[in-house]
Motif scaffolding. Structure first.
Motif, PDB file in Angstrom:
ATOM      1  N   MET A 190       4.140  10.319  -9.053  1.00 21.04           N
ATOM      2  CA  MET A 190       4.937  10.570  -7.854  1.00 21.04           C
ATOM      3  C   MET A 190       4.010  10.564  -6.647  1.00 21.04           C
ATOM      4  N   GLN A 191       4.440   9.870  -5.597  1.00 25.10           N
ATOM      5  CA  GLN A 191       3.609   9.735  -4.413  1.00 25.10           C
ATOM      6  C   GLN A 191       4.489   9.687  -3.170  1.00 25.10           C
ATOM      7  N   GLY A 192       3.839   9.599  -2.026  1.00 24.08           N
ATOM      8  CA  GLY A 192       4.551   9.542  -0.761  1.00 24.08           C
ATOM      9  C   GLY A 192       5.178   8.186  -0.520  1.00 24.08           C
ATOM     10  N   PRO A 193       5.643   7.952   0.719  1.00 18.61           N
ATOM     11  CA  PRO A 193       6.388   6.724   1.014  1.00 18.61           C
ATOM     12  C   PRO A 193       5.531   5.468   0.934  1.00 18.61           C
ATOM     13  N   MET A 194       6.170   4.359   0.615  1.00 21.04           N
ATOM     14  CA  MET A 194       5.559   3.038   0.677  1.00 21.04           C
ATOM     15  C   MET A 194       6.112   2.371   1.928  1.00 21.04           C
ATOM     16  N   VAL A 195       5.327   2.417   2.998  1.00 19.68           N
ATOM     17  CA  VAL A 195       5.801   1.956   4.299  1.00 19.68           C
ATOM     18  C   VAL A 195       6.149   0.477   4.236  1.00 19.68           C
ATOM     19  N   GLY A 196       7.374   0.158   4.699  1.00 16.99           N
ATOM     20  CA  GLY A 196       7.817  -1.222   4.727  1.00 16.99           C
ATOM     21  C   GLY A 196       8.611  -1.667   3.528  1.00 16.99           C
ATOM     22  N   ALA A 197       8.671  -0.844   2.482  1.00 16.53           N
ATOM     23  CA  ALA A 197       9.463  -1.166   1.295  1.00 16.53           C
ATOM     24  C   ALA A 197      10.867  -0.593   1.451  1.00 16.53           C
ATOM     25  N   PRO A 198      11.849  -1.151   0.750  1.00 17.38           N
ATOM     26  CA  PRO A 198      13.208  -0.618   0.834  1.00 17.38           C
ATOM     27  C   PRO A 198      13.348   0.700   0.089  1.00 17.38           C
ATOM     28  N   GLY A 199      14.455   1.382   0.298  1.00 22.53           N
ATOM     29  CA  GLY A 199      14.775   2.579  -0.465  1.00 22.53           C
ATOM     30  C   GLY A 199      15.672   2.207  -1.628  1.00 22.53           C
ATOM     31  N   VAL A 200      15.116   2.124  -2.831  1.00 24.41           N
ATOM     32  CA  VAL A 200      15.872   1.648  -4.000  1.00 24.41           C
ATOM     33  C   VAL A 200      15.443   2.401  -5.255  1.00 24.41           C
ATOM     34  N   LYS A 201      16.281   2.289  -6.285  1.00 26.88           N
ATOM     35  CA  LYS A 201      15.883   2.728  -7.628  1.00 26.88           C
ATOM     36  C   LYS A 201      16.024   1.536  -8.563  1.00 26.88           C
ATOM     37  N   THR A 202      15.109   1.443  -9.521  1.00 23.82           N
ATOM     38  CA  THR A 202      15.106   0.339 -10.475  1.00 23.82           C
ATOM     39  C   THR A 202      15.115   0.908 -11.888  1.00 23.82           C
ATOM     40  N   PRO A 203      16.227   0.738 -12.625  1.00 31.78           N
ATOM     41  CA  PRO A 203      16.307   1.307 -13.973  1.00 31.78           C
ATOM     42  C   PRO A 203      15.731   0.406 -15.069  1.00 31.78           C
ATOM     43  N   HIS A 204      15.239  -0.798 -14.711  1.00 26.10           N
ATOM     44  CA  HIS A 204      14.597  -1.698 -15.679  1.00 26.10           C
ATOM     45  C   HIS A 204      15.523  -2.044 -16.839  1.00 26.10           C
ATOM     46  N   MET A 205      16.802  -2.204 -16.557  1.00 28.02           N
ATOM     47  CA  MET A 205      17.767  -2.427 -17.628  1.00 28.02           C
ATOM     48  C   MET A 205      17.583  -3.775 -18.323  1.00 28.02           C
ATOM     49  N   LEU A 206      17.009  -4.760 -17.612  1.00 22.02           N
ATOM     50  CA  LEU A 206      16.837  -6.083 -18.210  1.00 22.02           C
ATOM     51  C   LEU A 206      15.453  -6.260 -18.839  1.00 22.02           C
TER      52      LEU A 206
END
Length: 392
Positions: A190-206
């Protein structure tokens, strides 16, 4: 109000060099429809500020910025030309303008030529070009104000805050910043923000290796992480008493567990170990939209899933899902159906279906019409629903 639709056609410059701030922008041409002239070029706008606004109809912040841009265009007609740019089809933009007329110039960039000239991943994305054709800034629409335009026009020194934007795709971000060995069984970072990246979650379902046992979140506030940990409660189904507000810090995290059933309990435990928030589930009476089958014949025409492959894809105006239940679809309508309230499944159907739904969020009647074509409808009812309460 006159609607102006532009079909963007870049002039025959192949591989236009991407300009940096302070450099000349390569000339490009646009073919105009329903405008006083049939076409224009960047060089033809010399002597004016040119604002290129990259947007999409499914992007709520983009649509919210349109009145601001319209007002700027009206107040600075002699000094400014706003051109909106999207890679959506002319038909879709025509539908949008039917319900939200505008005198802004609308351009279609299905070839993504201008988007490649000014690369970005997050929209809205605002490009400001000076009267002499120099790139002044790549920023956000709210940062272009009357005062800024006046100062630029009077050649006064200004500071324009650039929009931070990581131009990597989501898979590239994962490979660059969250790469792990295929043999990894346990991980929590867990870390702070990644400046310039979107706010998303990725469940790696594929992902055949990490499906259902890995979750990656980028730039999400703490309340959103708690909602994910507690069975994916949406913001509509949560009551925020934390007092953190809209300016709360955001975090990135990556979690991998040995077995799928360990994922959310482990995420809960890790969040509770690090933060002093209390989360509880409470039933509350709410007015909800109940999804019902209104036409069994049309409903039976929805494809039943045969492949067994489950996919989820949704955004404002489009929902495309495979091997999902009506309960899954109701949740997608709640999250992306342009409705303020909650949606619950009242169909009593638990088949695995392949669903494709398209509607126009700017037209309140578009969604009911699209659902009716599937034999479905929404009925308002009062029901007790479980709400996630977050508090210090």
């Amino acid at each position: 109000m006159k609607t102006i639709l532009l079909l963007l056609v870049l002039s025959a410059h192949c591989g236009l060099a991407q300009p940096h701030t302070g450099q000349p922008v390569p000339d490009f041409s646009v073919q105009l429809l329903n405008a006083p002239t049939t076409s224009t070029t960047l060089s033809a706008q010399r002597g004016k500020l040119v604002l290129l606004e990259f947007w999409a109809t499914w992007c709520s912040p983009c649509v919210a910025a349109m009145p601001h841009l319209q007002a700027l265009q009206q107040r600075h007609a002699r000094q400014l030309q706003v051109i909106t740019v999207t890679d959506e089809t002319p038909k879709r933009i025509g539908q949008f303008l039917t319900n939200r007329p505008s005198s802004l110039w609308f351009a279609i960039d299905t070839a993504r030529s201008l988007m490649n000239l000014f690369p970005h991943k997050i929209i809205p994305h605002t490009v400001l070009i000076g009267p002499d054709g120099t790139l002044l800034a790549q920023t956000s629409p709210e940062r272009v104000t009357d005062g800024l335009i006046d100062s630029l026009w009077r050649n006064l020194p200004v500071t324009i805050t650039p929009k931070a934007d990581i131009t990597l795709s989501l898979p590239e971000i994962m490979q660059t910043y969250f790469r792990v060995a295929d043999t990894t069984r346990h991980r929590f970072v867990m870390q702070g923000p990644m400046v310039g990246a979107p706010g998303v979650k990725t469940p790696h379902m594929l992902d055949s290796i990490f499906a259902h046992r890995r979750l990656t979140c980028l730039n999400l506030p703490l309340t959103a992480l708690y909602r994910i940990a507690y069975e994916g409660y949406s913001y509509k189904r949560s009551i925020d008493k934390t007092g953190l507000g809209d300016d709360a810090p955001v975090y990135c995290l990556d979690i991998i567990v040995d077995k799928p059933e360990q994922l959310l309990p482990t995420l809960k435990a890790e969040l509770n170990r690090r933060f002093d928030l209390k989360a509880s589930l409470e039933p509350q009476a709410r007015e909800v939209s109940v999804l019902q089958i209104t036409d069994p014949v049309k409903f039976r025409q929805i494809p039943r899933n045969a492949a067994g492959k489950q996919t989820f894809s949704a955004r404002q105006g489009e929902i495309a899902q495979q091997a999902v239940t009506m309960a899954d679809f109701a949740q997608a309508l709640e999250d992306f159906g342009s409705m303020r309230g909650l949606v619950v499944d009242g169909t009593g159907n638990d088949e695995k279906l392949d669903i494709t739904l398209s509607f126009q969020p700017e037209d309140p009647q578009s969604l009911p019409r699209a659902l009716a074509q599937m034999g479905l409808g929404l009925v308002k009812q009062k029901r007790d629903v479980m709400m996630l309460v977050l508090q210090p």
